[in-house]
Design a protein around this motif. Structure first.
Motif, PDB file in Angstrom:
ATOM      1  N   GLU A   1       0.854  -1.200   0.000  1.00 53.51           N
ATOM      2  CA  GLU A   1       0.000   0.000   0.000  1.00 53.51           C
ATOM      3  C   GLU A   1       0.881   1.238   0.000  1.00 53.51           C
ATOM      4  O   GLU A   1       1.884   1.293   0.721  1.00 53.51           O
ATOM      5  CB  GLU A   1      -0.909  -0.005   1.235  1.00 53.51           C
ATOM      6  CG  GLU A   1      -1.817   1.211   1.306  1.00 53.51           C
ATOM      7  CD  GLU A   1      -2.731   1.135   2.530  1.00 53.51           C
ATOM      8  OE1 GLU A   1      -2.876   2.178   3.196  1.00 53.51           O
ATOM      9  OE2 GLU A   1      -3.252   0.038   2.808  1.00 53.51           O
ATOM     10  N   GLN A   2       0.488   2.201  -0.834  1.00 51.11           N
ATOM     11  CA  GLN A   2       1.232   3.449  -0.894  1.00 51.11           C
ATOM     12  C   GLN A   2       0.287   4.617  -0.627  1.00 51.11           C
ATOM     13  O   GLN A   2      -0.900   4.554  -0.966  1.00 51.11           O
ATOM     14  CB  GLN A   2       1.883   3.631  -2.268  1.00 51.11           C
ATOM     15  CG  GLN A   2       2.991   2.633  -2.578  1.00 51.11           C
ATOM     16  CD  GLN A   2       3.625   2.886  -3.932  1.00 51.11           C
ATOM     17  OE1 GLN A   2       2.998   3.470  -4.806  1.00 51.11           O
ATOM     18  NE2 GLN A   2       4.869   2.454  -4.091  1.00 51.11           N
ATOM     19  N   THR A   3       0.775   5.642  -0.054  1.00 50.03           N
ATOM     20  CA  THR A   3      -0.028   6.849   0.214  1.00 50.03           C
ATOM     21  C   THR A   3       0.691   8.062  -0.337  1.00 50.03           C
ATOM     22  O   THR A   3       1.923   8.058  -0.493  1.00 50.03           O
ATOM     23  CB  THR A   3      -0.270   7.047   1.727  1.00 50.03           C
ATOM     24  OG1 THR A   3       0.997   7.200   2.370  1.00 50.03           O
ATOM     25  CG2 THR A   3      -1.026   5.871   2.310  1.00 50.03           C
ATOM     26  N   GLY A   4      -0.082   9.076  -0.633  1.00 49.53           N
ATOM     27  CA  GLY A   4       0.489  10.328  -1.126  1.00 49.53           C
ATOM     28  C   GLY A   4      -0.320  11.491  -0.609  1.00 49.53           C
ATOM     29  O   GLY A   4      -1.484  11.338  -0.226  1.00 49.53           O
ATOM     30  N   SER A   5       0.246  12.653  -0.571  1.00 53.81           N
ATOM     31  CA  SER A   5      -0.473  13.847  -0.106  1.00 53.81           C
ATOM     32  C   SER A   5      -0.361  14.952  -1.145  1.00 53.81           C
ATOM     33  O   SER A   5       0.666  15.088  -1.814  1.00 53.81           O
ATOM     34  CB  SER A   5       0.088  14.328   1.242  1.00 53.81           C
ATOM     35  OG  SER A   5       1.439  14.691   1.101  1.00 53.81           O
TER      36      SER A   5
END
Length: 319
Positions: A1-5
């Motif tokens: 899982e990857q997250t970004g802002s």
């Protein structure tokens, strides 16, 4: 899982339109509009090679009256400013601002063809871009957009005329014409309304009987309300109420008729007698919220609107 802002901030390069010095100007048919597009650099960086584009849309624009320094595309009604025609756009330093403008007239007449032709508005879309981006920003260019809509107020008109022979109204006027001293002559007054492009509420028409004129009490109207008379003030009032847009343009004109009696005095020989003051009319424009109004000329015994009167002599009071 990857997250970004993702962070969103106000563009450091802004553009703000106004028309005739206001962001919420109410236009009228026949107006001259001066659009001003104010641009500003709110960042600490300098922006290079700025381009400003704008477009106008609306049936009321008269593009033949256009005045601007922009490159104009008459097919799309778009305007472009760049370094070639606006040298100040070559570089915009930190905190610097400037303006470009468009001057254009509105048509004098509303292009009404159907009952649904109402509530005209004018739209402007503006965009400013630069290949420069603020430090620390991952983007290919800086862009800001702004839209503005200007409402066009409606138009409500009143016409007033007086007749001696008025068979079509079904009202019989008696007495001599040209008028004679100490002999009463009756005339019918017609008030005729035309409402163009907006719904209007609370429409009222009024005028004052002048000295020597009497109210006979004979009235007619093709609306639900008849003219009334206040004997204490001499005021004649027609409370029309609400009028739909295009009433009288592509449908029957609202009309009221009332009869007055005028008896000339000896000191009025060879004169025309004014028996009704200027007529005033007012109503509330439901689309823009502004007050609409109009006036009609005072009426006298010359009767220029009565085409049945044929005389080579004076129409003034006779002995």
């Amino acid at each position: 899982e990857q997250t970004g802002s993702v962070s969103i901030s106000v563009s450091p390069l802004s553009i703000s339109p106004s028309v005739n010095g206001s962001a919420d100007y109410i236009a009228h048919a026949g107006d001259r509009l001066s659009y001003t597009l104010r641009y500003k650099n709110s960042s600490s960086d300098s922006f290079q090679s700025i381009t400003i584009k704008a477009s106008l849309s609306g049936e009321m624009f008269d593009f033949s009256s256009l005045r601007t320094d922009a490159a104009f595309d008459p097919i799309k009604n778009t305007f472009t400013w760049m370094t070639a025609n606006a040298p100040a756009l070559a570089q915009l330093s930190s905190g610097e601002e400037g303006t470009v403008s468009i001057d254009i007239n509105l048509k004098k007449d509303f292009p009404i063809r159907r009952i649904s032709d109402k509530n005209y508005s004018l739209k402007l879309q503006a965009e400013i871009t630069s290949p420069t981006v603020p430090s620390g920003t991952a983007a290919s260019k800086t862009i800001s957009v702004s839209n503005m809509e200007t409402k066009v107020a409606g138009k409500l008109t009143i016409g007033a005329k007086a007749l001696w022979r008025d068979a079509s109204s079904g009202i019989l006027n008696s007495g001599p014409y040209p008028p004679r001293v100490n002999q009463p002559t009756k005339y019918t007054v017609h008030w005729i309304l035309t409402n163009y492009s907006t719904d209007v509420s609370g429409v009222q028409v009024s005028a004052f009987l002048q000295s020597g004129a009497k109210w006979t009490g004979v009235t007619k109207s093709n609306t639900s309300n008849q003219p009334s008379y206040d004997s204490s003030t001499g005021k004649v009032t027609w409370n029309v109420g609400d009028l739909m847009a295009t009433k009288g343009v592509i449908s029957q004109q609202p009309e009221a008729i009332f009869q007055v009696e005028v008896t000339p005095a000896e000191n009025q020989i060879n004169q025309s007698i004014t028996f009704l003051s200027d007529t005033a009319m007012a109503g509330q424009d439901n689309f823009t919220g502004v007050q609409l109004g109009d006036t009609a000329r005072a009426l006298n015994t010359d009767l220029p609107d009565d085409q049945t009167i044929v005389t080579s002599g004076s129409r003034g009071v006779q002995q």
